[in-house]
Motif scaffolding. Structure first.
Motif, PDB file in Angstrom:
ATOM      1  N   GLU B 128     -37.714  -7.570  -1.351  1.00  0.00           N
ATOM      2  CA  GLU B 128     -36.380  -7.227  -1.871  1.00  0.00           C
ATOM      3  C   GLU B 128     -36.285  -5.757  -2.266  1.00  0.00           C
ATOM      4  OE1 GLU B 128     -35.423 -11.635  -3.829  1.00  0.00           O
ATOM      5  OE2 GLU B 128     -35.552  -9.868  -5.120  1.00  0.00           O
ATOM      6  N   VAL B 129     -37.269  -5.293  -3.028  1.00  0.00           N
ATOM      7  CA  VAL B 129     -37.152  -3.907  -3.520  1.00  0.00           C
ATOM      8  C   VAL B 129     -37.404  -2.890  -2.399  1.00  0.00           C
ATOM      9  CG1 VAL B 129     -37.623  -4.414  -5.934  1.00  0.00           C
ATOM     10  CG2 VAL B 129     -39.515  -3.857  -4.429  1.00  0.00           C
ATOM     11  N   LEU B 130     -38.196  -3.275  -1.401  1.00  0.00           N
ATOM     12  CA  LEU B 130     -38.392  -2.357  -0.272  1.00  0.00           C
ATOM     13  C   LEU B 130     -37.102  -2.237   0.533  1.00  0.00           C
ATOM     14  CD1 LEU B 130     -42.008  -3.346   0.736  1.00  0.00           C
ATOM     15  CD2 LEU B 130     -41.275  -1.063   0.093  1.00  0.00           C
ATOM     16  N   LEU B 131     -36.382  -3.341   0.675  1.00  0.00           N
ATOM     17  CA  LEU B 131     -35.070  -3.269   1.340  1.00  0.00           C
ATOM     18  C   LEU B 131     -34.126  -2.414   0.501  1.00  0.00           C
ATOM     19  CD1 LEU B 131     -34.476  -6.963   2.498  1.00  0.00           C
ATOM     20  CD2 LEU B 131     -35.063  -4.998   3.903  1.00  0.00           C
ATOM     21  N   PHE B 132     -34.158  -2.628  -0.806  1.00  0.00           N
ATOM     22  CA  PHE B 132     -33.302  -1.870  -1.716  1.00  0.00           C
ATOM     23  C   PHE B 132     -33.591  -0.373  -1.611  1.00  0.00           C
ATOM     24  CE2 PHE B 132     -32.892   0.066  -5.960  1.00  0.00           C
ATOM     25  CZ  PHE B 132     -31.524  -0.031  -6.117  1.00  0.00           C
ATOM     26  N   ALA B 133     -34.885  -0.056  -1.493  1.00  0.00           N
ATOM     27  CA  ALA B 133     -35.275   1.360  -1.441  1.00  0.00           C
ATOM     28  C   ALA B 133     -35.100   1.955  -0.045  1.00  0.00           C
ATOM     29  CB  ALA B 133     -36.719   1.515  -1.896  1.00  0.00           C
ATOM     30  N   GLY B 134     -34.674   1.136   0.908  1.00  0.00           N
ATOM     31  CA  GLY B 134     -34.416   1.660   2.249  1.00  0.00           C
ATOM     32  C   GLY B 134     -35.644   1.760   3.119  1.00  0.00           C
ATOM     33  N   LEU B 135     -36.611   0.869   2.902  1.00  0.00           N
ATOM     34  CA  LEU B 135     -37.838   0.897   3.720  1.00  0.00           C
ATOM     35  C   LEU B 135     -37.984  -0.388   4.531  1.00  0.00           C
ATOM     36  CD1 LEU B 135     -40.476   2.523   1.347  1.00  0.00           C
ATOM     37  CD2 LEU B 135     -39.599   3.446   3.472  1.00  0.00           C
ATOM     38  N   GLU B 136     -36.875  -0.849   5.067  1.00  0.00           N
ATOM     39  CA  GLU B 136     -36.913  -2.112   5.805  1.00  0.00           C
ATOM     40  C   GLU B 136     -37.820  -2.028   7.029  1.00  0.00           C
ATOM     41  OE1 GLU B 136     -33.108  -3.378   7.056  1.00  0.00           O
ATOM     42  OE2 GLU B 136     -33.820  -5.304   7.812  1.00  0.00           O
ATOM     43  N   GLU B 137     -37.641  -0.987   7.804  1.00  0.00           N
ATOM     44  CA  GLU B 137     -38.364  -0.880   9.079  1.00  0.00           C
ATOM     45  C   GLU B 137     -39.830  -0.513   8.864  1.00  0.00           C
ATOM     46  OE1 GLU B 137     -36.973  -1.531  11.981  1.00  0.00           O
ATOM     47  OE2 GLU B 137     -35.032  -1.935  11.023  1.00  0.00           O
ATOM     48  N   GLU B 138     -40.074   0.267   7.837  1.00  0.00           N
ATOM     49  CA  GLU B 138     -41.401   0.868   7.704  1.00  0.00           C
ATOM     50  C   GLU B 138     -42.324   0.116   6.756  1.00  0.00           C
ATOM     51  OE1 GLU B 138     -38.569   2.406   7.003  1.00  0.00           O
ATOM     52  OE2 GLU B 138     -38.249   3.843   8.617  1.00  0.00           O
ATOM     53  N   ARG B 139     -41.895  -1.016   6.247  1.00  0.00           N
ATOM     54  CA  ARG B 139     -42.684  -1.637   5.165  1.00  0.00           C
ATOM     55  C   ARG B 139     -44.024  -2.166   5.637  1.00  0.00           C
ATOM     56  NH1 ARG B 139     -39.110  -7.174   4.495  1.00  0.00           N
ATOM     57  NH2 ARG B 139     -38.065  -6.773   6.456  1.00  0.00           N
ATOM     58  N   TYR B 140     -44.203  -2.364   6.950  1.00  0.00           N
ATOM     59  CA  TYR B 140     -45.492  -2.867   7.440  1.00  0.00           C
ATOM     60  C   TYR B 140     -46.387  -1.753   7.961  1.00  0.00           C
ATOM     61  CZ  TYR B 140     -43.263  -7.372   6.890  1.00  0.00           C
ATOM     62  OH  TYR B 140     -42.616  -8.461   6.355  1.00  0.00           O
ATOM     63  N   ARG B 141     -45.973  -0.521   7.714  1.00  0.00           N
ATOM     64  CA  ARG B 141     -46.816   0.623   8.115  1.00  0.00           C
ATOM     65  C   ARG B 141     -47.666   1.075   6.949  1.00  0.00           C
ATOM     66  NH1 ARG B 141     -43.065   5.173  10.188  1.00  0.00           N
ATOM     67  NH2 ARG B 141     -44.885   6.366   9.546  1.00  0.00           N
ATOM     68  N   ASP B 142     -48.835   1.651   7.283  1.00  0.00           N
ATOM     69  CA  ASP B 142     -49.735   2.180   6.255  1.00  0.00           C
ATOM     70  C   ASP B 142     -49.027   3.294   5.473  1.00  0.00           C
ATOM     71  OD1 ASP B 142     -51.770   3.465   4.817  1.00  0.00           O
ATOM     72  OD2 ASP B 142     -53.274   2.836   6.265  1.00  0.00           O
ATOM     73  N   VAL B 143     -49.085   3.216   4.157  1.00  0.00           N
ATOM     74  CA  VAL B 143     -48.403   4.214   3.321  1.00  0.00           C
ATOM     75  C   VAL B 143     -48.948   5.612   3.589  1.00  0.00           C
ATOM     76  CG1 VAL B 143     -47.890   4.901   0.944  1.00  0.00           C
ATOM     77  CG2 VAL B 143     -47.940   2.498   1.539  1.00  0.00           C
TER      78      VAL B 143
END
Lengths: 308, 317
Positions: B128-143
């Motif tokens: 939820e918070v990753l979508l909120f922060a605008g990281l929908e596409e990239e959330r499964y990539r290494d930080v």
């Protein structure tokens, strides 16, 4: 125009309970360590087979020999085979066997585990400023240290305590109908756990200390290896030879670990046990190192590095 | 309240209360006897580099020990129950900070677990918070492979995953491009004014505070120089106006100065004047009459937060 999802919902979960962060950090450290080891899958599989293969083979032999021994009438060709010293050693696990297994066979894998997994545990967190993230949450320094220690202790224990203790337990189960042997094995199991704790705690704390002193895992690994190598060879052995005094062996981690574990496993008659150095002295030296390491890690694990 | 400060309006319970709070770094005083009651909403923590903004936040989080005084956050003494308190606080550090070797989702979930959330809740909230922060596409990539903007977003997600009541944001727009900065400020505004999360925004960028915050705490050299609501801060700054004239500029300037008006900028026919008592424009027209010039245009000059803060900080700021 903002294109991302702007929904934000409050969370009404429980917040009153205490946070037990050490198991969470330990689990993450174990996953990370496994990922590092299995980065090169073929090498990892070969290492695993090499580390645990002899144990698995020994376990299998233990089962087979025990079955044959109990059903000798069905296997007349094995009459007298149990007088063979190798077969006898498999069937009667002793402190000497476990001491040999750890000191000569598994020590290599302890070093590998420390270098591959332990070196980066705190160094990587310091490099990426993760300590600030950890310690700004309900995580204390002690919990952080315990979690990281458990991460490396898991891998060291996996190649030392786990196989040895499992073998003793299996043989205990196979000897349940022989009360004298079962009592001996139960005692050996307790001794194995106590001696195994030394094999796990000392190398794990040393590599964690090296890791906390650097921001690069590679530097920590080199420092740890160089420190141990220097104390083992050039320093302790040369001093013993020059001054003809066995007390200088106390500088050697290997010596202190061997002395204490040999004593705990009842293996003080072996040639690896230095009669001229009391066991309590080795135990005190190891205890001092444990305290020094814990103190050093405690000093290095802090959320804010102040340059006054 | 320390001298020279104005208490923001409202009688609500303060979210942060400091009583003579001092912090020493060795022999250097990083915070010097701060006394203030900060009420909820969006609070800007302003000051030049080295003013003590980050130190104050770290002290309130219990990361830096206070040397003297007392600090309470959300009604709890930070010195005694710091760790319990942190379950209700989110913190986005200024420095580039990440859990090594994890993807955006894993890192955010891990942050939730460390904040005491059950695993299932931490997973759900991380998404939820990753979508909120605008990281929908990239959330499964290494930080580790994220851009600066994405790292700022994942830091925000990690600070929000356990749904804090109070959020400390230390320079959240650092390194962001204008679009990313605007989006980050939108998110902060939404949290502070529509989701009931108190936000303390530490920054040296006055415009960030101006766009989002309700009140400011201004620090300089470890001391608090102002605590005030933004609207009153601007109101308390001397009024100014821009005047366009036709005629002799030198005579007009001289006539203005004779009537106590300060000319802060001058460009041939255009004069920026600081007005005296309550923004009264009478002296301007009197000066025009006396110098025989025609006033073609007179408009108020909006006093920006930047002007107000520079005025508060003086030349040293």
């Amino acid at each position: 125009m903002v294109i991302h999802d702007r929904s934000y919902a409050r969370w009404d979960g429980e917040r009153g309970t205490a946070v037990r962060a050490a198991p969470i950090i330990a689990e993450a450290g174990i996953r990370q360590g496994a990922a590092v080891i299995f980065r090169r899958k073929i090498v990892a599989v070969l290492l695993t087979l090499w580390a645990l293969g002899p144990f698995a083979a020994g376990l299998l032999m233990m089962f087979v020999f025990s079955y044959i021994k109990k059903n000798l009438e069905a296997f007349p060709q094995f009459e007298g085979a149990f007088d063979d010293p190798v077969v006898s050693a498999v069937l009667t696990l002793s402190g000497e066997t476990i001491f040999f297994y750890w000191s000569y066979m598994q020590v290599f894998f302890v070093i590998i585990a420390c270098l591959m997994v332990g070196a980066g545990l705190i160094a990587d967190d310091r490099r990426t400023n993760a300590l600030e993230l950890y310690l700004s949450r309900p995580v204390g320094v002690a919990q952080y240290m315990l979690g990281k220690f458990c991460s490396i202790a898991f891998f060291v224990g996996l190649v030392t305590v786990l196989p040895a203790a499992t073998a003793v337990l299996v043989q205990l189960a196979l000897s349940w109908d022989e009360p004298g042997e079962a009592t001996r094995l139960a005692e050996l199991f307790a001794r194995t756990l106590a001696a195994g704790a030394i094999w796990v705690v000392v190398p794990s704390l040393l590599i964690l200390t090296a890791s906390s002193l650097s921001k690069k895992a590679r530097n920590a690994a080199i420092a740890w290896f160089a420190f141990l190598f220097a104390l083992e060879g050039p320093i302790s052995n040369i001093l013993v030879e020059v001054f003809r005094n066995d007390s200088f062996y106390l500088l050697s981690f290997r010596h202190n670990i061997w002395q204490t574990t040999a004593w705990l496993l009842g293996n003080t008659d072996s040639q690896d046990f230095v009669q001229g150095v009391p066991v309590w002295q080795s135990a005190v030296v190891l205890g001092a190192w444990v305290l020094i390491c814990a103190g050093l890690i405690r000093r290095r694990v802090k959320p804010v590095e102040v340059v006054a | 309240m320390s001298s020279g400060t104005t208490d923001p309006a409202g009688s609500a319970e303060p979210i942060i209360a400091l009583e003579a709070l001092s912090v020493m770094y060795g022999a250097r005083k990083a915070l010097d006897a701060l006394t203030v009651d900060v009420e909820g909403g969006a609070i800007g923590l302003l000051g030049p580099n080295g003013a003590g903004k980050s130190t104050l936040i770290k002290t309130l989080l219990g990361l830096v020990p206070l040397t003297e005084g007392r600090a309470t956050v959300l009604g709890h003494d930070v010195e005694h129950i710091g760790r319990t308190l942190r379950r209700r606080i989110g913190y986005m550090p200024e420095r580039d900070a990440m859990f090594p070797g994890l993807t955006g989702f894993q890192a955010t979930r891990y942050a939730g677990l460390l904040a005491g959330m059950p695993d299932a809740a931490a997973r759900r909230r991380a998404h939820e918070v990753l979508l909120f922060a605008g990281l929908e596409e990239e959330r499964y990539r290494d930080v580790g492979g994220y851009s600066t903007g994405m790292r700022q977003r994942v830091k925000l997600a990690q600070a929000l995953v356990h749904d804090p009541d109070l959020l400390f944001l230390d320079e959240p727009t650092n390194g962001l491009d204008p679009k990313g900065r605007a989006e980050m400020l939108d998110l902060i505004d939404l949290l502070a004014h529509h989701k009931g999360i108190h936000v303390v925004l530490s920054t040296h960028l006055l415009r960030d505070v101006e766009e989002v915050c309700d009140a400011v705490v201004v620090l300089q050299g470890g001391r608090m120089v102002r605590h005030e609501r933004l609207d009153s801060l601007a109101r308390n700054t001397p009024d100014a106006c821009m005047v366009r004239i036709v005629g002799d500029g030198a005579r007009f300037r001289s006539a203005c100065e004779q009537r106590g008006l300060t000319v802060s900028a001058e460009d041939e026919r255009d004069f920026e004047l600081h007005l005296t008592s309550g923004g009264d424009t009478g002296p301007v027209f009197a000066a025009a009459q006396a110098s025989e010039v025609i006033v073609r245009e007179l408009r108020p000059v909006r006093v920006s937060l930047e002007d107000a803060i520079i005025d508060v900080l003086g030349d040293d700021g």
